[in-house]
Design an enzyme around this catalytic site. Structure first.
Site, PDB file in Angstrom:
ATOM      1  N   ARG A 293     -11.174   2.115   2.412  1.00 35.80           N
ATOM      2  CA  ARG A 293     -11.260   1.941   3.878  1.00 35.80           C
ATOM      3  C   ARG A 293     -10.643   0.627   4.360  1.00 35.80           C
ATOM      4  NH1 ARG A 293     -16.414   3.904   2.777  1.00 35.80           N
ATOM      5  NH2 ARG A 293     -16.616   6.103   3.280  1.00 35.80           N
ATOM      6  N   LYS A 315       1.919  -0.577  12.729  1.00 35.18           N
ATOM      7  CA  LYS A 315       2.074   0.855  12.449  1.00 35.18           C
ATOM      8  C   LYS A 315       2.359   1.042  10.964  1.00 35.18           C
ATOM      9  CE  LYS A 315       3.901   2.866  16.715  1.00 35.18           C
ATOM     10  NZ  LYS A 315       5.085   3.520  17.303  1.00 35.18           N
ATOM     11  N   GLU A 357      18.096  -2.837  16.634  1.00 34.04           N
ATOM     12  CA  GLU A 357      16.768  -3.099  17.213  1.00 34.04           C
ATOM     13  C   GLU A 357      16.782  -4.451  17.939  1.00 34.04           C
ATOM     14  OE1 GLU A 357      14.432  -0.883  17.314  1.00 34.04           O
ATOM     15  OE2 GLU A 357      14.923   0.522  15.698  1.00 34.04           O
ATOM     16  N   LYS A 402       8.090  -8.373  20.510  1.00 36.88           N
ATOM     17  CA  LYS A 402       7.299  -7.213  20.075  1.00 36.88           C
ATOM     18  C   LYS A 402       5.811  -7.544  20.191  1.00 36.88           C
ATOM     19  CE  LYS A 402       6.815  -3.373  17.016  1.00 36.88           C
ATOM     20  NZ  LYS A 402       7.264  -2.607  15.880  1.00 36.88           N
ATOM     21  N   GLU A 412      -0.009   2.217  21.819  1.00 38.33           N
ATOM     22  CA  GLU A 412       1.058   2.965  22.467  1.00 38.33           C
ATOM     23  C   GLU A 412       0.549   3.933  23.534  1.00 38.33           C
ATOM     24  OE1 GLU A 412       4.208   3.859  19.754  1.00 38.33           O
ATOM     25  OE2 GLU A 412       5.163   5.183  21.188  1.00 38.33           O
ATOM     26  N   ARG A 416       4.062   0.027  25.531  1.00 37.13           N
ATOM     27  CA  ARG A 416       4.699  -0.021  24.218  1.00 37.13           C
ATOM     28  C   ARG A 416       5.859   0.981  24.125  1.00 37.13           C
ATOM     29  NH1 ARG A 416       1.784  -0.974  18.351  1.00 37.13           N
ATOM     30  NH2 ARG A 416       3.645  -0.752  17.109  1.00 37.13           N
ATOM     31  N   ASN A 420      10.847   2.161  22.600  1.00 32.45           N
ATOM     32  CA  ASN A 420      11.563   3.352  22.140  1.00 32.45           C
ATOM     33  C   ASN A 420      12.873   3.582  22.885  1.00 32.45           C
ATOM     34  OD1 ASN A 420       9.723   3.985  20.189  1.00 32.45           O
ATOM     35  ND2 ASN A 420       8.437   5.171  21.593  1.00 32.45           N
ATOM     36  N   HIS A 423      15.565   5.749  21.420  1.00 31.91           N
ATOM     37  CA  HIS A 423      14.976   6.446  20.272  1.00 31.91           C
ATOM     38  C   HIS A 423      14.829   7.955  20.466  1.00 31.91           C
ATOM     39  CE1 HIS A 423      14.369   2.427  18.855  1.00 31.91           C
ATOM     40  NE2 HIS A 423      13.707   2.813  17.778  1.00 31.91           N
ATOM     41  N   HIS A 427      16.049   9.890  17.362  1.00 32.07           N
ATOM     42  CA  HIS A 427      15.189  10.729  16.528  1.00 32.07           C
ATOM     43  C   HIS A 427      15.744  12.141  16.439  1.00 32.07           C
ATOM     44  CE1 HIS A 427      11.580   7.844  17.196  1.00 32.07           C
ATOM     45  NE2 HIS A 427      12.256   7.544  16.108  1.00 32.07           N
ATOM     46  N   HIS A 440      18.591   4.594  10.487  1.00 32.33           N
ATOM     47  CA  HIS A 440      17.833   4.580  11.741  1.00 32.33           C
ATOM     48  C   HIS A 440      18.530   3.716  12.806  1.00 32.33           C
ATOM     49  CE1 HIS A 440      14.412   4.753  14.367  1.00 32.33           C
ATOM     50  NE2 HIS A 440      14.315   3.447  14.370  1.00 32.33           N
TER      51      HIS A 440
HETATM   52  N1  LIG Z   1       6.122   0.592  11.207  1.00 33.73           N
HETATM   53  C1  LIG Z   1       7.007   0.463  12.170  1.00 33.73           C
HETATM   54  O1  LIG Z   1       6.701  -0.004  13.273  1.00 33.73           O
HETATM   55  C2  LIG Z   1       8.421   0.856  11.917  1.00 33.73           C
HETATM   56  C3  LIG Z   1       9.428   0.493  12.821  1.00 33.73           C
HETATM   57  C4  LIG Z   1      10.740   0.825  12.530  1.00 33.73           C
HETATM   58  C5  LIG Z   1      11.055   1.507  11.355  1.00 33.73           C
HETATM   59  N2  LIG Z   1      10.059   1.858  10.497  1.00 33.73           N
HETATM   60  C6  LIG Z   1      10.347   2.570   9.251  1.00 33.73           C
HETATM   61  O2  LIG Z   1      11.127   1.708   8.436  1.00 33.73           O
HETATM   62  C7  LIG Z   1      11.884   2.512   7.523  1.00 33.73           C
HETATM   63  C8  LIG Z   1      13.291   1.969   7.455  1.00 33.73           C
HETATM   64  O3  LIG Z   1      13.228   0.637   7.063  1.00 33.73           O
HETATM   65  P1  LIG Z   1      14.430  -0.065   6.290  1.00 33.73           P
HETATM   66  O4  LIG Z   1      15.690   0.180   7.025  1.00 33.73           O
HETATM   67  O5  LIG Z   1      14.020  -1.456   5.993  1.00 33.73           O
HETATM   68  O6  LIG Z   1      14.533   0.835   4.976  1.00 33.73           O
HETATM   69  P2  LIG Z   1      14.238   0.552   3.443  1.00 33.73           P
HETATM   70  O7  LIG Z   1      12.909  -0.009   3.244  1.00 33.73           O
HETATM   71  O8  LIG Z   1      14.560   1.809   2.729  1.00 33.73           O
HETATM   72  O9  LIG Z   1      15.316  -0.552   3.061  1.00 33.73           O
HETATM   73  C9  LIG Z   1      16.686  -0.223   3.155  1.00 33.73           C
HETATM   74  C10 LIG Z   1      17.396  -0.425   1.804  1.00 33.73           C
HETATM   75  O10 LIG Z   1      17.627  -1.802   1.609  1.00 33.73           O
HETATM   76  C11 LIG Z   1      17.086  -2.233   0.362  1.00 33.73           C
HETATM   77  N3  LIG Z   1      16.609  -3.594   0.599  1.00 33.73           N
HETATM   78  C12 LIG Z   1      15.647  -3.980   1.477  1.00 33.73           C
HETATM   79  N4  LIG Z   1      15.578  -5.309   1.503  1.00 33.73           N
HETATM   80  C13 LIG Z   1      16.491  -5.784   0.631  1.00 33.73           C
HETATM   81  C14 LIG Z   1      16.901  -7.089   0.232  1.00 33.73           C
HETATM   82  N5  LIG Z   1      16.392  -8.186   0.781  1.00 33.73           N
HETATM   83  N6  LIG Z   1      17.848  -7.190  -0.711  1.00 33.73           N
HETATM   84  C15 LIG Z   1      18.414  -6.082  -1.236  1.00 33.73           C
HETATM   85  N7  LIG Z   1      18.104  -4.835  -0.886  1.00 33.73           N
HETATM   86  C16 LIG Z   1      17.152  -4.693   0.037  1.00 33.73           C
HETATM   87  C17 LIG Z   1      16.022  -1.242   0.017  1.00 33.73           C
HETATM   88  O11 LIG Z   1      15.846  -1.172  -1.362  1.00 33.73           O
HETATM   89  C18 LIG Z   1      16.617   0.046   0.585  1.00 33.73           C
HETATM   90  O12 LIG Z   1      17.524   0.601  -0.328  1.00 33.73           O
HETATM   91  C19 LIG Z   1      11.796   3.940   8.017  1.00 33.73           C
HETATM   92  O13 LIG Z   1      10.940   4.668   7.190  1.00 33.73           O
HETATM   93  C20 LIG Z   1      11.192   3.793   9.408  1.00 33.73           C
HETATM   94  O14 LIG Z   1      10.412   4.933   9.762  1.00 33.73           O
HETATM   95  C21 LIG Z   1       8.760   1.532  10.748  1.00 33.73           C
END
Ligand SMILES: NC(=O)c1ccc[n+]([C@@H]2O[C@H](COP(=O)([O-])OP(=O)(O)OC[C@H]3O[C@@H](n4cnc5c(N)ncnc54)[C@H](O)[C@@H]3O)[C@@H](O)[C@H]2O)c1
Length: 538
Positions: A293, A315, A357, A402, A412, A416, A420, A423, A427, A440
């Site tokens: 939990r 999130k 972003e 943010k 949200e 908030r 988007n 987006h 999406h 993304h």
């Molecule tokens: N929680 C939220 O509010 C929120 C907001 C936006 C996106 N997201 C989520 O985030 C995800 C996308 O995030 P992302 O683009 O970071 O993807 P990711 O975590 O897959 O990272 C992208 C790639 O870069 C590599 N990588 C990351 N940092 C690195 C570093 N410092 N050095 C070398 N390689 C590195 C990773 O291994 C991966 O291959 C999606 O699942 C999306 O839904 C969440």
């Protein structure tokens, strides 16, 4: 920064790796062999032949001593035999970081051969390095003991990761923001802060056992040094690695994490560190939110997207076969440590998507940030020797923006939604084209271009502002026109479907001017016309 000495055999890639480090770190690259040749006006084989090895080695020691007396650090590519003298080894240990590039002898020979062929093709003279002269060059390399083979880009990244984790990068004053959601937590932006993670964890008074999660790409770069640095800070880290990629944000991976935590008999006070991009942050964040939990969560975002967006706001979650992010929870971390130096090892495409972003924050809330990005777009995009204080400021500003929104509307329910912007279409595009084709941030860039065009055609947004937005997206390397195979009708159908699921009309986030958006409904025929022209008229 201190000097970085690249040590290794001929053919180990010192020059190429040196040039990459020069580009990323903005430090001068000095090559001892080249300096000696310049000063003696003779090639090294000739110096060896004329004066003997002893003479050459003394000269080498003299040059090494002279160029390393300076205060500001350089990347110093050394000759293969420099380590044979104890005085050189001691001097390098005292004045900098020594990096030994191991190489498979066969690979070294291949590289030298390729150099020779290039030289012959250009009619240039290729000289056999003294240490490799002799009837069997492969045998002489073996005698100097070497092992690894990797591409030079990967080697340069590993060196940067090692310098960062061990506290060798330059320091700038960290920026600390307090986020007032949940129990409240600090988000720290600290260039090279990874090496100070233990220091940042100290006030949280966590038990020494700590569960460290990262993906398989980050493991190769950071696992060894990060584990070591946490141990030095008195922690007992236990490492869990998930496969890199969006497919790890799954119920099966989540279940595997629960199994592992249970096997470790992880307790409620013991913390979890999510070290990674948005995938690790979301997946491991949700594991922390739900295991027993809720256990303390530390977010160390490593991608630009995660530093400015995913790690802030609480999130967390995983995907379901029926859609993205359908299972999850709002769960605040105890600390976010965003170290922008981690972005030095992030692949270019992933770094570029993060700018979408950031530009989004400029359009929805902050005309000044937008103008700052316009003014420095070239330096920020190139990212070679990035303007460190500016980069830290930009990331901190995005965190501020943010935080301001989520503090007002954590769950949200209202405002908030403006986060988007772009987006709705992004999406739909990600979904229709199959996740993975567009990152993304790339989809968000296209979504913002289309949304701004809808706003402009509705007379809400000036054409000149639309142009500024698109020009900045393009300047930071993002797509502004769609050239794929997705059809407009599929995008429109997806938007309709979402509308039905939500049971109401689509709320569009529409720009009014740079720095200001409204949440509103738009006429279906206008949306359809713009989407058709954007996706079908390529
Ligand atoms: N929680 C939220 O509010 C929120 C907001 C936006 C996106 N997201 C989520 O985030 C995800 C996308 O995030 P992302 O683009 O970071 O993807 P990711 O975590 O897959 O990272 C992208 C790639 O870069 C590599 N990588 C990351 N940092 C690195 C570093 N410092 N050095 C070398 N390689 C590195 C990773 O291994 C991966 O291959 C999606 O699942 C999306 O839904 C969440």
């Amino acid at each position: 920064m201190r000097h970085i000495f690249l040590i290794g055999l001929s053919g180990s890639g010192k020059s190429t790796v040196g040039r990459l480090l020069e580009q990323y770190l903005g430090m001068p690259l000095l090559d001892i062999d080249a300096l000696i040749e310049e000063e003696c006006r003779e090639r090294i084989p000739a110096i060896f032949a004329q004066h003997g090895e002893e003479y050459f080695r003394s000269y080498e020691s003299f040059v090494l001593d002279r160029i390393t007396r300076t205060e500001s650090g350089a990347i110093i590519s050394t000759g293969g035999g420099i380590v044979t003298r104890a005085e050189n080894r001691a001097l390098m240990a005292e004045r900098g970081v020594r990096v030994y590039l191991q190489v498979d002898p066969a690979v070294a020979i291949q590289r030298l051969q390729a150099q020779m062929e290039r030289a012959l093709a250009q009619n240039a003279v290729f000289e056999v390095r003294p240490l490799l002269a002799g009837p069997d060059p492969l045998a002489s390399l073996h005698s100097l003991r070497s092992t690894l083979d990797k591409n030079t880009e990967q080697v340069a990244r590993e060196i940067i990761a090692m310098l960062n984790s061990s506290g060798e990068l330059e320091t700038v004053a960290p920026i600390v923001r307090h986020i007032k959601t949940g129990d409240g937590y600090d988000a720290v932006v600290d260039w090279g802060g990874l090496s100070r993670l233990g220091h940042y964890l100290e006030p949280l008074r966590l038990p020494s056992r700590i569960f460290l999660f990262m993906d398989s790409n980050l493991e190769k770069l950071y696992a060894t040094t990060l584990v070591q640095s946490l141990k030095q800070s008195g922690f007992e880290p236990h490492l869990y690695v998930v496969p890199a990629g969006e497919s790890s944000k799954s119920l099966s991976q989540l279940s595997a994490i629960y199994d592992w935590l249970l096997d470790q008999q992880a307790e409620r006070r013991e913390a979890i560190i999510a070290f990674g991009g948005g995938v690790v942050g979301d997946l491991v964040g949700y594991a922390a939110a739900s295991y027993l939990r809720g256990v303390p969560l530390i977010q160390v975002p490593t991608s630009l997207l995660a530093q400015v967006d995913a790690s802030i706001g609480g999130k967390t979650g995983v995907n379901h076969a029926k859609g993205k992010n359908l299972i999850g929870a709002f769960y605040s971390p105890r600390l976010v440590l965003a170290d922008p130096a981690l972005l030095l090892t992030l692949p270019e495409r992933e770094r570029t998507e993060g700018w979408a972003e950031i530009i989004k924050y400029g359009i929805i809330l902050d005309a000044e940030l937008f103008a700052q990005l316009e003014a420095h777009a070239d330096a920020l995009r190139a990212f070679s020797h990035p303007p460190v204080p500016l980069l830290c400021q930009i990331i901190a500003r995005c965190i501020d923006l943010k935080a301001m929104i989520i503090e007002e509307d954590e769950r949200e329910q209202g405002r908030r939604a403006i986060l988007n912007y772009g987006h709705t279409l992004a999406h739909a595009l990600e979904n229709v084209s199959g996740y993975g084709e567009w990152l993304h941030g790339e989809a968000v860039s296209l979504g913002m271009v289309a949304a701004a065009r809808i706003a402009q055609e509705a007379g809400m947004f000036a054409a000149s502002d639309l142009e500024r937005q698109n020009a900045l997206l393009a300047a930071l390397g993002l797509p502004v026109a769609y050239h794929g195979s997705v059809q407009a009708r599929d995008i429109l159908a997806k938007i309709q479907l979402d509308k039905k699921v939500v049971g109401k009309r689509v709320r569009w986030i529409m720009p009014r001017q740079i720095g200001e958006v409204v949440v509103t409904q738009m006429p279906d025929d206008l949306v359809e016309r713009v989407v058709r022209s954007f996706f079908d008229e390529k």
